[in-house]
Enzyme design. Sequence first.
Site, short mmCIF file in Angstrom:
data_model
loop_
_atom_site.label_atom_id
_atom_site.label_comp_id
_atom_site.label_asym_id
_atom_site.label_seq_id
_atom_site.Cartn_x
_atom_site.Cartn_y
_atom_site.Cartn_z
N ASN A 183 0.87 -1.17 0.00
CA ASN A 183 0.00 0.00 0.00
C ASN A 183 0.91 1.23 0.00
O ASN A 183 1.50 1.56 1.02
CB ASN A 183 -0.89 -0.04 1.25
CG ASN A 183 -1.73 1.22 1.40
OD1 ASN A 183 -1.77 2.07 0.50
ND2 ASN A 183 -2.39 1.36 2.54
N TRP A 184 1.02 1.86 -1.16
CA TRP A 184 1.96 2.99 -1.28
C TRP A 184 1.41 4.24 -0.61
O TRP A 184 2.12 5.23 -0.47
CB TRP A 184 2.26 3.28 -2.76
CG TRP A 184 3.04 2.21 -3.46
CD1 TRP A 184 3.43 0.99 -2.96
CD2 TRP A 184 3.58 2.27 -4.79
NE1 TRP A 184 4.15 0.29 -3.90
CE2 TRP A 184 4.26 1.05 -5.04
CE3 TRP A 184 3.55 3.22 -5.81
CZ2 TRP A 184 4.90 0.78 -6.26
CZ3 TRP A 184 4.18 2.95 -7.02
CH2 TRP A 184 4.85 1.74 -7.24
N LYS A 185 0.13 4.24 -0.25
CA LYS A 185 -0.50 5.42 0.38
C LYS A 185 -0.27 6.65 -0.51
O LYS A 185 -0.30 6.52 -1.73
CB LYS A 185 0.01 5.59 1.81
CG LYS A 185 -0.13 4.28 2.63
CD LYS A 185 0.09 4.43 4.10
CE LYS A 185 -0.12 3.08 4.79
NZ LYS A 185 0.04 3.14 6.24
N HIS A 211 -9.45 1.25 5.08
CA HIS A 211 -8.16 1.40 5.77
C HIS A 211 -8.35 2.35 6.95
O HIS A 211 -9.14 3.30 6.87
CB HIS A 211 -7.11 1.96 4.80
CG HIS A 211 -5.73 1.89 5.36
ND1 HIS A 211 -5.27 2.78 6.28
CD2 HIS A 211 -4.73 1.00 5.15
CE1 HIS A 211 -4.02 2.44 6.62
NE2 HIS A 211 -3.67 1.37 5.95
N GLU A 257 -6.66 4.71 7.97
CA GLU A 257 -6.40 6.12 7.65
C GLU A 257 -7.61 6.76 6.97
O GLU A 257 -7.88 7.94 7.16
CB GLU A 257 -5.13 6.22 6.79
CG GLU A 257 -3.89 5.98 7.65
CD GLU A 257 -2.71 5.37 6.91
OE1 GLU A 257 -2.66 5.39 5.68
OE2 GLU A 257 -1.81 4.84 7.62
N GLU A 317 -5.17 -4.96 10.56
CA GLU A 317 -4.15 -3.94 10.76
C GLU A 317 -4.42 -3.22 12.08
O GLU A 317 -5.24 -2.27 12.11
CB GLU A 317 -4.18 -2.91 9.62
CG GLU A 317 -3.88 -3.49 8.26
CD GLU A 317 -3.27 -2.45 7.32
OE1 GLU A 317 -2.19 -2.73 6.79
OE2 GLU A 317 -3.84 -1.38 7.14
N GLY A 373 2.91 2.05 10.88
CA GLY A 373 3.93 3.10 10.77
C GLY A 373 4.67 3.39 12.07
O GLY A 373 5.33 4.41 12.19
N SER A 403 3.64 -2.38 10.29
CA SER A 403 5.09 -2.50 10.54
C SER A 403 5.68 -3.85 10.13
O SER A 403 6.57 -4.38 10.80
CB SER A 403 5.41 -2.19 12.02
OG SER A 403 5.06 -0.85 12.31
N GLY A 441 2.97 -1.07 4.26
CA GLY A 441 3.04 0.35 3.92
C GLY A 441 4.48 0.76 3.63
O GLY A 441 5.00 0.55 2.53
N GLY A 442 5.16 1.30 4.63
CA GLY A 442 6.50 1.87 4.45
C GLY A 442 7.47 0.97 3.70
O GLY A 442 8.15 1.42 2.77
P1 13P Z 1 3.24 0.23 7.66
O1 13P Z 1 3.73 -1.04 6.99
O2 13P Z 1 3.99 1.45 7.20
O3 13P Z 1 3.16 0.08 9.13
O4 13P Z 1 1.74 0.47 7.12
C1 13P Z 1 0.84 -0.56 7.21
C2 13P Z 1 -0.39 -0.19 6.46
O5 13P Z 1 -1.12 0.70 6.85
C3 13P Z 1 -0.68 -0.91 5.19
O6 13P Z 1 -1.95 -0.64 4.75
#
Ligand code: 13P
Length: 252
Positions: free
Chosen positions: A8-10, A93, A95, A160, A166, A205, A226-227
């Site tokens: 997920n590149w956000k 998600h 977010e 999640e 993050g 994470s 994510g990251g």
């Molecule tokens: P991180 O891997 O950066 O913790 O993010 C997880 C995430 O929100 C994937 O959708």
Amino acid sequence: MRQLIAGNWKMNMRLEDGAALAAKLRRAADGLACDVLICPPATLLLTLSATLIGSPVAIGAQDCHAKPSGAHTGDLSAPQIRDAGATYVILGHSERRADHAESDAVVHAKVQAAVAAGLTPIVCVGETEAQRLAGAQNEVVGAQLTASLPPDFQGVVAYEPVWAIGTGRTPSEADVAAMHGFIRQTLVSHLGAAGQGMRILYGGSVKPSNAASLMALPEVGGALIGGASLVAEDFLAIAHASDAVARATSPR
Ligand code: 13P
């Protein structure tokens, strides 16, 4: 069932670095014993789906509107996302639940729109830190699942925990296994037999250093990353950890 390793590149990556990352993944994903997916920003879907055509890397969006068309300035419908080459869409998600006040009812409507457009939804659920400290994680996640998933749901669920996103923190292996077992039970009681084979991803994470142990846990059907999905080497190391789990457990 093959695990799904999803990035997920956000709201990260522009055309040049996104295209370079997709090209690296395209070359490296051949022959892996897991499915690989990237979910870039919507502006890159069309270009990157062309980059990835004929490769094992699938492409998905990060959200869609619940309506197929209409007066919704700035939104994108599920059929529009499908046109851009996406086959998956992340929905609910944390977010989006936090930044756009998305309720379970909104997520439910989006899931139906996604399925109607031929997209596979990845529905995210997870508790906050306060809810975990209060011991309410099963109650919270159970309620999110039953309210977000239509009874004929076909797709993927991602657990999640909000406090693990993050932050570099993850639940213990025992806690991940317990939650995934609970999600499986809830899916089977809500969806019947269809809930049995459904993939349940872990997200929050996930890194090269913890991927091997997380991906080997019972009822973990892959990862939502994510990251670490923004760095080709890290994302591929996680995919290789999943590949190794598959090879170690599959009958020869
Ligand atoms: P991180 O891997 O950066 O913790 O993010 C997880 C995430 O929100 C994937 O959708």
